[in-house]
Design a protein around this motif. Structure first.
Motif, PDB file in Angstrom:
ATOM      1  N   LEU A   1       0.824  -1.205   0.000  1.00 35.23           N
ATOM      2  CA  LEU A   1       0.000   0.000   0.000  1.00 35.23           C
ATOM      3  C   LEU A   1       0.866   1.267   0.000  1.00 35.23           C
ATOM      4  O   LEU A   1       0.421   2.328  -0.415  1.00 35.23           O
ATOM      5  CB  LEU A   1      -0.933  -0.003   1.216  1.00 35.23           C
ATOM      6  N   ALA A   2       2.089   1.142   0.473  1.00 34.75           N
ATOM      7  CA  ALA A   2       3.001   2.287   0.434  1.00 34.75           C
ATOM      8  C   ALA A   2       3.577   2.495  -0.969  1.00 34.75           C
ATOM      9  O   ALA A   2       4.036   3.585  -1.300  1.00 34.75           O
ATOM     10  CB  ALA A   2       4.148   2.088   1.431  1.00 34.75           C
TER      11      ALA A   2
ATOM     12  N   ARG B   1      -5.454   5.714   0.305  1.00 32.90           N
ATOM     13  CA  ARG B   1      -5.650   5.144  -1.030  1.00 32.90           C
ATOM     14  C   ARG B   1      -7.051   5.425  -1.554  1.00 32.90           C
ATOM     15  O   ARG B   1      -7.231   5.729  -2.721  1.00 32.90           O
ATOM     16  CB  ARG B   1      -5.437   3.635  -0.944  1.00 32.90           C
TER      17      ARG B   1
ATOM     18  N   PHE C   1      -9.047   7.838  -0.519  1.00 30.52           N
ATOM     19  CA  PHE C   1      -9.452   9.146  -0.011  1.00 30.52           C
ATOM     20  C   PHE C   1     -10.650   9.683  -0.806  1.00 30.52           C
ATOM     21  O   PHE C   1     -10.613   9.772  -2.025  1.00 30.52           O
ATOM     22  CB  PHE C   1      -8.285  10.131  -0.106  1.00 30.52           C
ATOM     23  N   GLY C   2     -11.702  10.008  -0.086  1.00 34.66           N
ATOM     24  CA  GLY C   2     -12.883  10.559  -0.746  1.00 34.66           C
ATOM     25  C   GLY C   2     -13.766   9.498  -1.371  1.00 34.66           C
ATOM     26  O   GLY C   2     -14.706   9.827  -2.090  1.00 34.66           O
ATOM     27  N   ASP C   3     -13.481   8.238  -1.113  1.00 36.59           N
ATOM     28  CA  ASP C   3     -14.280   7.167  -1.706  1.00 36.59           C
ATOM     29  C   ASP C   3     -14.626   6.149  -0.625  1.00 36.59           C
ATOM     30  O   ASP C   3     -14.130   5.016  -0.611  1.00 36.59           O
ATOM     31  CB  ASP C   3     -13.475   6.507  -2.840  1.00 36.59           C
TER      32      ASP C   3
ATOM     33  N   GLY D   1      -9.400  -2.480  -5.943  1.00 37.75           N
ATOM     34  CA  GLY D   1      -8.482  -1.335  -5.959  1.00 37.75           C
ATOM     35  C   GLY D   1      -7.322  -1.468  -4.998  1.00 37.75           C
ATOM     36  O   GLY D   1      -6.641  -0.496  -4.706  1.00 37.75           O
TER      37      GLY D   1
ATOM     38  N   ASN E   1       3.953  14.163  -4.139  1.00 35.50           N
ATOM     39  CA  ASN E   1       2.600  14.701  -4.213  1.00 35.50           C
ATOM     40  C   ASN E   1       1.549  13.599  -4.154  1.00 35.50           C
ATOM     41  O   ASN E   1       0.594  13.686  -3.393  1.00 35.50           O
ATOM     42  CB  ASN E   1       2.431  15.535  -5.487  1.00 35.50           C
ATOM     43  N   PHE E   2       1.737  12.560  -4.942  1.00 36.89           N
ATOM     44  CA  PHE E   2       0.712  11.515  -5.017  1.00 36.89           C
ATOM     45  C   PHE E   2       0.583  10.705  -3.728  1.00 36.89           C
ATOM     46  O   PHE E   2      -0.472  10.131  -3.460  1.00 36.89           O
ATOM     47  CB  PHE E   2       1.008  10.557  -6.168  1.00 36.89           C
ATOM     48  N   ARG E   3       1.656  10.606  -2.973  1.00 32.71           N
ATOM     49  CA  ARG E   3       1.575   9.771  -1.766  1.00 32.71           C
ATOM     50  C   ARG E   3       0.741  10.418  -0.660  1.00 32.71           C
ATOM     51  O   ARG E   3       0.396   9.755   0.310  1.00 32.71           O
ATOM     52  CB  ARG E   3       2.989   9.456  -1.244  1.00 32.71           C
ATOM     53  N   PHE E   4       0.443  11.698  -0.796  1.00 29.29           N
ATOM     54  CA  PHE E   4      -0.267  12.388   0.291  1.00 29.29           C
ATOM     55  C   PHE E   4      -1.487  13.155  -0.184  1.00 29.29           C
ATOM     56  O   PHE E   4      -1.549  14.370  -0.074  1.00 29.29           O
ATOM     57  CB  PHE E   4       0.700  13.309   1.046  1.00 29.29           C
ATOM     58  N   PRO E   5      -2.483  12.428  -0.712  1.00 24.99           N
ATOM     59  CA  PRO E   5      -3.743  13.122  -0.968  1.00 24.99           C
ATOM     60  C   PRO E   5      -4.403  13.424   0.381  1.00 24.99           C
ATOM     61  O   PRO E   5      -4.006  12.880   1.410  1.00 24.99           O
ATOM     62  CB  PRO E   5      -4.564  12.086  -1.738  1.00 24.99           C
ATOM     63  N   GLY E   6      -5.399  14.299   0.333  1.00 25.50           N
ATOM     64  CA  GLY E   6      -6.194  14.531   1.532  1.00 25.50           C
ATOM     65  C   GLY E   6      -5.579  15.511   2.508  1.00 25.50           C
ATOM     66  O   GLY E   6      -4.806  16.377   2.111  1.00 25.50           O
ATOM     67  N   PRO E   7      -5.913  15.349   3.772  1.00 26.43           N
ATOM     68  CA  PRO E   7      -5.564  16.366   4.760  1.00 26.43           C
ATOM     69  C   PRO E   7      -4.062  16.433   5.020  1.00 26.43           C
ATOM     70  O   PRO E   7      -3.324  15.498   4.721  1.00 26.43           O
ATOM     71  CB  PRO E   7      -6.302  15.894   6.014  1.00 26.43           C
ATOM     72  N   GLU E   8      -3.663  17.547   5.577  1.00 31.33           N
ATOM     73  CA  GLU E   8      -2.263  17.731   5.935  1.00 31.33           C
ATOM     74  C   GLU E   8      -2.157  17.887   7.448  1.00 31.33           C
ATOM     75  O   GLU E   8      -3.098  18.293   8.115  1.00 31.33           O
ATOM     76  CB  GLU E   8      -1.704  18.987   5.259  1.00 31.33           C
TER      77      GLU E   8
END
Lengths: 566, 566
Positions: B403-404, B449, B451-453, B477, B513-520
């Protein structure tokens, strides 16, 4: 009209650039209005680049193309309130848009590239703002391949339609072809806005040919794929559906965004209510925003009659143009001193007129424009110092200038040698400071300032409406320092000299971090994380060096990379 | 023991660096344990820098100093569970720590600087993790001036005490003196963690001399100022107070972190359960993590007896060391292929033993260590590709490797020419994937992974415990692609070759960038925003050029800046 190049040694970085354009003189776009739908057709004139040295093939864009797009976004909101959905499409055969022109990027200075990307990013967030807050939903009708910045432009729209003809694709080929990122929001919007799964996004962005219709829908890259025979009808239908959902009132009439009167000399930039004096030796611009000459009109109908002359709108336009001008044309002027002049009560009265009529589309648009202009200030890589002196009007919407500043100084008392009878300066919190003008992080500037300190924020809110002298303003944390007459000149002089002595790069980094404590949004992630990675990459030999991917693109030679992973 | 320099042409970038140290051989730190308090005394040996060419004056540090600090943080958690508060202080007179050694930074390559800063940042977040999750609160006892990275180290502590002697100050002089940022979390922790007001933070960071006791307290830069006569008593009292609040159980006995057995050749790195084979031509490392040889012990007492030999802990240590080794010593190996080998059920059994005993301090520490090691993987600037083949054990804690990864491939079926009778590979979601191992963004890798779904996430959670063959895993997925035997070798080969052909810089930016969607979070802001600005600045002539501030510091010559604001 944008200027032609004036600096032959820097072909792709023409200066000064003028951001004032009008639809009749667009070279790259056509706007067709059939209420409630507007269609914006990108049809870039290859030979009308802003500078010599490149041709804008395949609907690729440079700053000049994007200045016109920005103008169109603005005019649709103010001049065409009857428009409830905007379809953006291409006038070329089988190409929507190929993104930023590579040759332009390859021949631009680092600073030019970064500033160009910032402006294009701001225009894309303005498109999202129109969709979210103005009832003008943007629909990307990709009637041909959208690659790189072309697809990123689509990503800023609410709904993406791609023609399904087995060849038209969406793609982000920046990484494999150019050794840079899809930095105009692309990476962030893929995963954070459209919620494309990160591993699919990884694959997609390494595939120069992109993804065609069916898979593009499955991976959420676009919202629908439509066969060519049904294309025109489906686009029209979808636009009508979005228009039908818009909360915009019917029967409205726009106001004209009249040409912005501006006088520019080598050391001054003047508008009706905003002036800047450039002091190149000290590396600073002294900016003054003046309040309105008259009290606000009694009713909002009169605001419609005044149109672009209405103070709040005029000031937003002037400040917006000034920020863009200074950012682009005065790159060595690193510190902006922000002053205001006028009657604080009058600022609050204008603010109140807008907020009391927020259900009027024009009031709403003016407030949103103020919001966007102040956001642009937050995102400006210049040191901002607010100077609060006698005769100033840091109240409500104009207090936001003080809150946007990296540091502020409020005179404690008056200038004894100047006007000893003057009123000592004050700052006044008003309703405009408490919600309608959020930053990119979705917090107000006051919430940002007192992030994590709700008691301090409450204490400030409790004093709303009250003119606060220096001692109170410092005590409440609204301003940074309150020197008296004896110390004022020295403290300001030292602050300005000090700022000019520091590394401009380190200042940009420092300010970009300090201005955004607290939560992050898609917008702050685009400007603070994605753009920053892109800037780093732009500065690396693997992209911008003589053998780098950006420079070698289209030469037939492969880029030579230093393989070290950093 | 860290290695001495092996490359005279790159004085400050010695390779290979060994991250394995032990307290008896520390050169720069002393650890004094008086339960429930540990005191960690920084007393840097000037002449024991990791490389020749600089002296570690004024308790300044280089990677070697920080490797020992990291080791101390780890050992305090595992070897000294009786410790409930850690006081970090200085063995020098009137200096706490002057931060990263400037001469070391000035003579280091760009990549070395970036990697060094990343490691120091990770150690500081490990200190915060110990405070927050291990009941070991860290207290910074600044018995002298803490400047730059010295103050940033204090900022990672829960409580900061500064001696009030009219001269000891805290300062972040990077911007005015060096033209770079306080990039080891300083800017972010000031405003986001300690909630220093942004304009005061601006002033503070432009003031090389810093701020002394009283004002430092008023501005929240430190928590308390203590006069020298009361210093020792007050520090002891505060440590006792923090220790008293710790939830750590009493009467515990630590386990020894025995020396890590490691064999390293030019092309292989081997540990008990982890191997890496380096293929420099393809620019990749083939990493295999092996599951346990035996079923887990029946009771947790036996885990205490096994200590560092317990599989979960051993694997975390080995993987941690391998990541650090490859990052630092193998900078041109840009792609890591991640494989596992073993019985998936056994991984889940080891996970269950840990989670069922989470109230046991050792179980808690092992889970936290797994968490930190996986975070380190997320923050690694290498392309990560997981290969899920027959005989693998991507289940529970080891599924996190998949998953990483930026991308994952699961064989659909078996290798007909290899072992046609093998079981087709599966992946299994377990409790370890559903909470205990969050990323820096405070989400699990599954939440990130999807996020938002939420529907996709629920669908995966519903299948927890079930070995999922390729078709199901792709459908849910959980993995990216599922080639069959016929396509497998080609697909993997192309993916690896492709990765090696791309710009390493653009890949680092893309992946970050892609590894950290969503909140910070404060942590992601430090690694993704602040560090990125710092990297950009490090790469600019104003800092690192021959006339830049970093290079000119201490020479008596002023830096020469290109004044353009970017």
């Amino acid at each position: 009209m944008t200027s032609l190049a004036t600096d032959e040694t820097h072909a792709a970085s023409p200066r000064p650039v003028d951001f004032r354009v009008r639809p009749g003189a667009y070279r790259h776009w056509r706007m067709e209005i059939q209420p409630p739908i507007a269609t914006l057709i990108m049809d870039v004139d290859e030979r009308s680049g802003l500078a010599p040295g490149y041709e804008l093939k395949l609907n690729s864009y440079d700053l000049g193309v994007d200045i016109e797009l920005y103008d169109a976004v603005q005019r649709l909101r103010f001049e065409h309130p009857e428009v409830r959905a905007v379809v953006i499409t291409s006038g070329k055969d089988r190409t929507f848009c190929a993104g930023a022109n590579i040759r332009m990027l390859a021949t631009s200075s680092h600073g030019w590239k970064v500033n160009f990307c910032k402006f294009t990013n701001e225009t894309r967030t303005a498109i999202e703002d129109a969709t979210a807050n103005s009832g003008q939903a943007w629909i990307a009708a990709l009637n041909g391949t959208a690659s790189g910045g072309g697809y990123e432009l689509a990503l800023a729209c609410e709904h993406i339609m791609l023609v399904d003809d087995r060849s038209s694709a969406v793609s982000l080929p920046e990484l494999p072809l150019l050794g840079v990122l899809p930095g105009t929001g692309g990476l962030t919007r893929l995963i954070d806005k459209r919620r494309v799964r990160r591993d699919l996004a990884d694959y997609f962005t390494t595939r120069p040919e992109g993804v065609v219709a069916t898979k593009a829908v499955a991976w959420r890259l676009v919202d629908e794929a439509v066969a060519r025979p049904q294309w025109a009808d489906t686009v029209a239908k979808r636009a009508a559906e979005f228009a039908a959902r818009s909360p915009r009132p019917a029967g409205t009439q726009g106001i004209e965004l009249t040409p912005l009167a501006k006088t520019r000399t080598d050391t001054t930039i003047s508008y009706g209510h905003v002036d800047a004096v450039l002091d190149r030796d000290r590396g600073c611009a002294e900016i003054t925003v003046r309040g309105p000459d008259d009290p606000p009109p009694a009713g909002f109908d009169e605001v419609h009659r005044q149109g672009a002359a209405f103070w709040s709108l005029a000031v937003a336009r002037e400040l917006d143009d000034l920020i863009l001008d200074l950012r682009t044309n005065e790159v060595e002027v690193g510190t902006w001193l922000l002053r205001t002049a006028g009657d604080p009560g009058r600022i609050l009265a204008y603010d109140a007129l807008l907020l009391d009529n927020r259900s009027d589309w024009l009031a709403n648009e003016i407030v949103l424009y103020l919001k966007r202009t102040l956001k642009r200030l937050d995102l400006t890589s210049r040191s901002l110092i607010a100077l609060i002196e006698p005769g100033s009007c840091f109240a409500g919407s104009l207090l936001e200038l003080g809150l946007a500043a990296d540091r502020s100084y409020q005179l404690d008392g008056v200038f004894e040698d100047g006007d000893p009878a003057a009123e000592p300066p004050s700052v006044t919190v008003g309703p405009m400071n408490l919600g309608p003008l959020p930053m990119s992080n979705d917090l107000t500037r006051l919430q940002t300032r007192f992030f994590g300190d709700p008691a301090a924020l409450s204490a400030v809110e409790d004093r709303a409406g009250e003119p606060l002298p220096a001692e109170d303003a410092v005590g409440l944390g609204l301003v940074t320092f309150a020197p008296d007459d004896i110390d004022w000149a020295d403290e300001i002089r030292i602050a300005v000299e000090e700022r000019a002595s520091f590394s401009p790069d380190a200042l940009s980094g420092l300010e970009a971090n300090f201005r955004f404590p607290g939560p992050e949004t898609t917008e702050t992630k685009i400007f603070g994380r994605l753009a920053c990675w892109q800037n780093w990459i732009f500065n690396r030999p693997n992209a911008a060096g003589p053998n780098g991917a950006l420079r070698r693109f289209g030469t037939g030679q492969r880029a030579v990379f230093d393989r070290e992973r950093v």
